[in-house]
Write an enzyme that holds these catalytic residues in place. Sequence first.
Site, short mmCIF file in Angstrom:
data_model
loop_
_atom_site.label_atom_id
_atom_site.label_comp_id
_atom_site.label_asym_id
_atom_site.label_seq_id
_atom_site.Cartn_x
_atom_site.Cartn_y
_atom_site.Cartn_z
N GLU A 31 53.86 6.44 51.31
CA GLU A 31 54.39 6.16 52.70
C GLU A 31 55.62 5.22 52.59
O GLU A 31 56.09 5.09 51.38
CB GLU A 31 53.50 5.31 53.53
CG GLU A 31 52.43 6.10 54.37
CD GLU A 31 53.00 6.71 55.56
OE1 GLU A 31 54.39 6.48 55.75
OE2 GLU A 31 52.40 7.35 56.70
N ASN A 161 53.37 4.84 64.21
CA ASN A 161 54.09 5.46 63.14
C ASN A 161 55.19 5.74 63.78
O ASN A 161 55.70 5.56 64.81
CB ASN A 161 53.43 6.66 62.68
CG ASN A 161 52.66 6.64 61.29
OD1 ASN A 161 53.08 5.83 60.41
ND2 ASN A 161 51.42 7.04 61.40
N ASP A 211 53.78 11.55 62.15
CA ASP A 211 53.62 10.41 61.21
C ASP A 211 55.23 9.50 61.36
O ASP A 211 55.79 9.54 62.10
CB ASP A 211 53.38 10.93 59.80
CG ASP A 211 52.49 9.90 59.05
OD1 ASP A 211 53.12 8.64 58.79
OD2 ASP A 211 51.36 10.13 58.41
#
Length: 307
Positions: A31, A161, A211
Amino acid sequence: MTTTSAPTQAAAPLPAGAATLLCAARCHLGEGSSYDAASDTAWWFDILEKHLYAQSPSGGAHRVHELPVMASALAIVDERRQLISTEHGLMLRDIASGRLDKVAEIEADDPATRSNDARVHPSGTFWVSTMGKRAEQGAGAIYAFRAGALLRLFSGISIPNAICFSPDGTVGYFADTRENTLFRVELDPLTGLPEGEPRALHRRPEPGGLDGAVTDAEGLIWCAIWGGGRVNVYSPAGELVRSLDVPARQPSCPVFVGRDFDRLLVTSAFEGMDEAARAGDPGHGRTFLLDVGARGRAEPRVRLGGL
């Protein structure tokens, strides 16, 4: 502790066509990708394994920095320092030594939450988010760190997100992955703070969750689709304009990289995948470069105030 790998050998195109493998190391939860053009270095995290990765998108070996806490995103302060978002709040990181110094606590009284997505607004304000460590319903929030002060902007978000901003700083975007909804909010371009309430811009009915995201130089929104094996590109009006395959089922966070910002780095993860699922997804957890025929722009540097 920092370790350095041998250069990735699998730089040839993978079956997805326009995607190449940048880093073969597999992230449990890759991430928080970002890029420092001055040093030609891409940075990303494995949140669950407490690792910070660094590699030039031009090639060469990747480096892995071990962290004492879970961290999920970073902003460049200057050539010597980074501001990283962690489960205990914001920390200033010395790039040469790896030393961490606490800057601001975020939800320090709640051990059930951790940091998640983040981006720097063109004004230098750092938007950072939190979520439940078990993705508990409504446990997340989004904060703004501006010149040394922390302000909570939005709460009651399950999995925040897709934090990103229009190039002129007048619009902010974010998603709740649990609700699969992308939101838009008007901003003061001088401060990066909201001037109204968020409104739903796009609701994704198909499988796969919204995301991490980043905007390009034209203001299009490039969003990784967790579980969908792709990056979708949305207009500022919320219309789907492109969709690009990623050779991993759970892509997580894109960022434009390279001297011309003309390639898209995309992290991925194998969180929640059993042995059979991993076997069926050869790219799981790896980090890729996509040739996308578009250009991004430099990530703004964060403003620390008096620090």
